[in-house]
Each structure stands twice: as structure tokens, then as C-alpha cells.
Design an enzyme around this catalytic site. Structure first.
Site, PDB file in Angstrom:
ATOM      1  N   ASP A   1      13.830  13.712  54.569  1.00 21.24           N
ATOM      2  CA  ASP A   1      14.407  13.166  53.332  1.00 21.24           C
ATOM      3  C   ASP A   1      15.926  12.982  53.480  1.00 21.24           C
ATOM      4  OD1 ASP A   1      14.225  12.720  50.283  1.00 21.24           O
ATOM      5  OD2 ASP A   1      15.714  14.312  50.466  1.00 21.24           O
TER       6      ASP A   1
ATOM      7  N   GLY B   1       9.469  20.513  40.483  1.00 20.59           N
ATOM      8  CA  GLY B   1       9.371  19.040  40.525  1.00 20.59           C
ATOM      9  C   GLY B   1      10.489  18.412  41.333  1.00 20.59           C
TER      10      GLY B   1
ATOM     11  N   LYS C   1      18.194   9.422  53.473  1.00 20.55           N
ATOM     12  CA  LYS C   1      19.387   9.195  52.651  1.00 20.55           C
ATOM     13  C   LYS C   1      20.571   8.763  53.527  1.00 20.55           C
ATOM     14  CE  LYS C   1      17.651  12.182  49.034  1.00 20.55           C
ATOM     15  NZ  LYS C   1      17.372  13.570  48.660  1.00 20.55           N
TER      16      LYS C   1
ATOM     17  N   THR D   1       7.376   4.755  43.091  1.00 19.14           N
ATOM     18  CA  THR D   1       6.232   5.320  43.809  1.00 19.14           C
ATOM     19  C   THR D   1       6.765   6.259  44.893  1.00 19.14           C
ATOM     20  OG1 THR D   1       6.141   3.461  45.353  1.00 19.14           O
ATOM     21  CG2 THR D   1       4.769   3.294  43.368  1.00 19.14           C
TER      22      THR D   1
ATOM     23  N   GLU E   1       9.451  16.537  47.488  1.00 15.53           N
ATOM     24  CA  GLU E   1       8.746  15.268  47.669  1.00 15.53           C
ATOM     25  C   GLU E   1       7.237  15.501  47.521  1.00 15.53           C
ATOM     26  OE1 GLU E   1      10.421  12.131  48.465  1.00 15.53           O
ATOM     27  OE2 GLU E   1      11.879  13.498  47.611  1.00 15.53           O
TER      28      GLU E   1
ATOM     29  N   VAL F   1      19.822   8.268  46.572  1.00 12.65           N
ATOM     30  CA  VAL F   1      20.663   9.228  47.315  1.00 12.65           C
ATOM     31  C   VAL F   1      21.338  10.169  46.325  1.00 12.65           C
ATOM     32  CG1 VAL F   1      22.615   9.524  48.887  1.00 12.65           C
ATOM     33  CG2 VAL F   1      21.158   7.520  49.106  1.00 12.65           C
TER      34      VAL F   1
HETATM   35  N1  HSE Z   1      12.968  15.965  47.328  1.00 11.31           N
HETATM   36  C1  HSE Z   1      14.278  15.486  47.112  1.00 11.31           C
HETATM   37  C2  HSE Z   1      15.240  16.654  47.096  1.00 11.31           C
HETATM   38  C3  HSE Z   1      14.314  14.727  45.827  1.00 11.31           C
HETATM   39  O1  HSE Z   1      14.772  17.799  47.130  1.00 11.31           O
HETATM   40  O2  HSE Z   1      16.443  16.465  47.100  1.00 11.31           O
HETATM   41  C4  HSE Z   1      15.483  13.823  45.629  1.00 11.31           C
HETATM   42  O3  HSE Z   1      15.568  12.828  46.596  1.00 11.31           O
END
Ligand code: HSE
Length: 337
Positions: A220, A206, A224, A95, A209, A151
Site C-alpha cells: 500500500d 476499518g 502511494k 472499489t 485494506e 494518498v
Molecule cells: N489501508 C490504508 C492504510 C488505508 O492503512 O493507510 C488508506 O489508504
């Protein structure tokens, strides 16, 4: 004789669908090489679930525009109910990341542990909010909890440190851990395109996020770092312990000026010595290993015995992320008697 391993996928967005597709496409390979047959027995979504104890065709589910077209769709059946109620070995929790509460992933994972199901996840929210609690709950229930995909997408990081580098003390980590930001910075620099335009391209690919502010504001990457800090450095930190600056103030002009001086601008996350883990745009010399472009991620791990180990690869994307999820699934399946 094939070992049947029953799985549930919870969350059927980009990642959930990517995993279902790869499970279907790699079925013969995994059957032949590992003697394991992953049988999809449920898919949980926000508005309802598909449950079929005899097995769901993962590709058929992927081809549906909406899961409610499936003959076994149960409107209103909550993901948490199928986690608790369906007989399965492993839950894949995919999710979207929520770093305020970790929900709904947090409750899904706890429900899986309590009902003795192993968990594989790409969801950074629960890991960022409550890593220590989750790890303890998994251990107390004697359950495997794996999250390589959280990660660096396809890049081997956590399992590589835990496995191949296990004799090393890890001294520091730095890297580019967000594909969306790297893509945006690369395209803005090479094409001079405006930020909004490239962000919508990243969404179409795609890789962004569900809430792309998580990407561009550095959130993000910070999540990580929290996962790396807690799982590799045995820290017990959360998001508030990371210093975070994103890329929203970086202009095409700044990128061009830097380039003319021999640098690229990259969003770098780092954990060094006793410093506060930090995410910020850095000027990186064009010929430096960290100067990877496009959607690529890269991580450099400083160790006592092995020196510096650098890995680069696709940090986002449905198929790429499914590589790490399937790897965790196979590792767990190998240990199921
Ligand atoms: N949105 C994240 C990125 C996806 O662009 O790296 C992977 O965690």
C-alpha cells in the site's frame, strides 16, 4: 439557486459508505457555503446497483445492512453499466485496490471518461497500474480526474503540492503513508501485543485494506509512492520500480530494544533525488517529527523555495477519507457550468 451535481458512487464498502454518510451530513453546509447540491443518483456494487434518477437518500442507503434491501435495487445491474447508462456528472470510484490489474476500478474510470463523467477516487489500483494512460484518457475527454484521497486519507498532499506549492520544485518526499502499519507498530511497542492481534484490531477499525497483506507487506505504501512519483515528480513508474520491504518480520522484542535505545521503528516511504523510490522499516529517533503514533500518517516534502513542509493527519478511515473525496467533489462541482 442551488447547482445540482449528480453523482454515482461505485463500490459501497468502508469508503463508499463513508462518502455517502458525509454527503448526507454535510449537505446543508455545502448547500449554504458553495451553492452546490450533490444528488446521489446511483450506487454500483458487485452484485447489482441502486439507480434512481430522482435521487437516493444517502443516509438511508448507509443504514441498510445490504443494498439489495433498497426499493430501487437492480440485481445483476453492473457498476460499469450504470456508469455508462446513467446521466451523472461525477463518478466516485471506491472499489477495492487491485494492483495486479487495477480492475474493476480501471474499467470503471475509463467508462466514466468515455461517457464524459468526471472521476474522483480513493482507489490506488488503477493509479498504480496505469497512471499515465488514465491521465491521458481524462485529458483527451476533457474530464477532471482527482485522487487526493488515494494518498494519506484526509491529509492534504496532492492538492497542496499542485496548489499552494505550485511555484516550487519538489526535491524529495518521505513519510509514513500507511495507518494500519503505524497502528500495528505503535500498539506492538506500547502494549507488547502480538502482531496478529493488532492486525485484527486495525481491520475492526476499518483502516486496513480488503486484503491486509497490502498493508503489512508495504504494498500500500509503495502504491502511494507510485502515485506521488507520477503525479508530483512527473515520473512514469509502476509498482515494480519501487523497492519494498514490509513490517511482517518486526517483533515486539525488536520494537522494545529500539525504544530502549531512543528509537521507534516506522515504515517509511521515500522518493529522494535519483534514487529508486523505497519502502522499508526505519529506526526513527523518538523526538523526530516522523515519530507519529497510532493510525496517523505524516509526509515531509522538500522543496526549493519553501524548504521542508510537513503535514500530519489521519491517513485512513471512512469519515477522514471522505474529507478528501468531498474536497475533490466540490472543486470539480465549482467548475461545472
Ligand atoms: N489501508 C490504508 C492504510 C488505508 O492503512 O493507510 C488508506 O489508504
Amino acid at each position: 439557486m442551488l447547482k445540482k451535481v449528480r453523482i454515482l458512487i461505485v463500490g459501497f464498502g468502508v469508503i463508499g459508505r463513508g462518502v455517502a454518510r458525509s454527503i448526507s451530513e454535510k449537505r446543508e453546509f455545502i448547500n449554504g457555503k458553495y451553492g452546490i447540491d450533490f444528488e446521489l443518483v446511483g450506487i454500483g456494487e458487485r452484485e447489482g446497483s441502486i439507480v434512481c434518477e430522482k435521487g437516493i437518500d444517502p443516509m438511508e442507503a448507509c443504514m441498510l445492512k445490504s443494498l439489495n434491501e433498497h426499493p430501487h435495487w437492480k440485481e445483476g445491474a453492473k457498476a460499469i453499466d450504470i456508469i455508462k447508462g446513467v446521466d451523472a456528472d461525477i463518478v466516485i470510484e471506491a472499489t477495492p485496490t487491485n494492483i495486479d490489474t487495477g480492475e474493476p476500478g480501471m474499467s470503471h474510470m475509463m467508462a466514466a471518461f468515455e461517457t464524459k463523467k468526471h472521476v474522483v477516487t480513493s482507489n490506488k489500483g488503477p493509479l498504480t497500474v496505469a497512471y499515465t494512460r488514465l491521465k491521458k484518457a481524462a485529458e483527451e475527454n476533457d474530464i477532471k480526474f482527482m485522487f487526493e484521497a488515494s494518498v494519506g486519507g484526509a491529509m492534504p498532499v496532492l492538492n497542496m503540492v499542485r496548489g499552494t506549492l505550485q511555484a516550487n520544485e519538489i526535491l524529495g518526499i518521505e513519510g509514513i503513508l500507511n495507518g494500519t502499519c503505524n497502528y500495528i507498530l505503535t500498539r506492538m511497542m506500547t502494549e507488547g501485543l502480538p502482531y496478529e492481534h493488532v492486525l485484527s484490531e486495525a481491520q475492526e477499525l476499518g483502516i486496513a485494506e480488503s486484503d491486509p497483506t497490502y498493508d503489512v507487506e508495504g504494498i500500500d505504501t509503495a502504491c502511494k509512492l507510485v502515485i506521488l512519483a507520477n503525479s508530483i515528480f512527473d515520473m512514469d513508474i509502476s509498482y515494480k520500480d519501487v523497492s519494498v520491504t514490509g513490517i511482517t518480520n518486526i517483533t515486539s522484542e525488536a520494537l522494545k530494544l529500539a525504544y530502549d535505545d531512543g528509537y521507534v521503528i516506522k515504515l517509511v516511504g521515500e522518493i529522494q533525488n535519483n534514487n529508486k523510490p523505497a519502502v522499508a522499516p526505519h529506526l526513527v529517533p523518538k523526538d523526530h517529527p516522523l515519530a507519529v503514533g497510532g493510525t496517523l500518517n505524516i509526509i515531509s516534502i522538500r522543496t526549493d523555495l519553501a524548504g521542508e513542509i510537513t503535514v500530519t493527519g489521519k491517513g485512513a478511515g471512512a469519515v477522514e477519507t471522505s474529507s478528501s473525496i468531498l474536497s475533490d467533489l466540490i472543486s470539480i462541482a465549482n467548475e461545472i457550468p
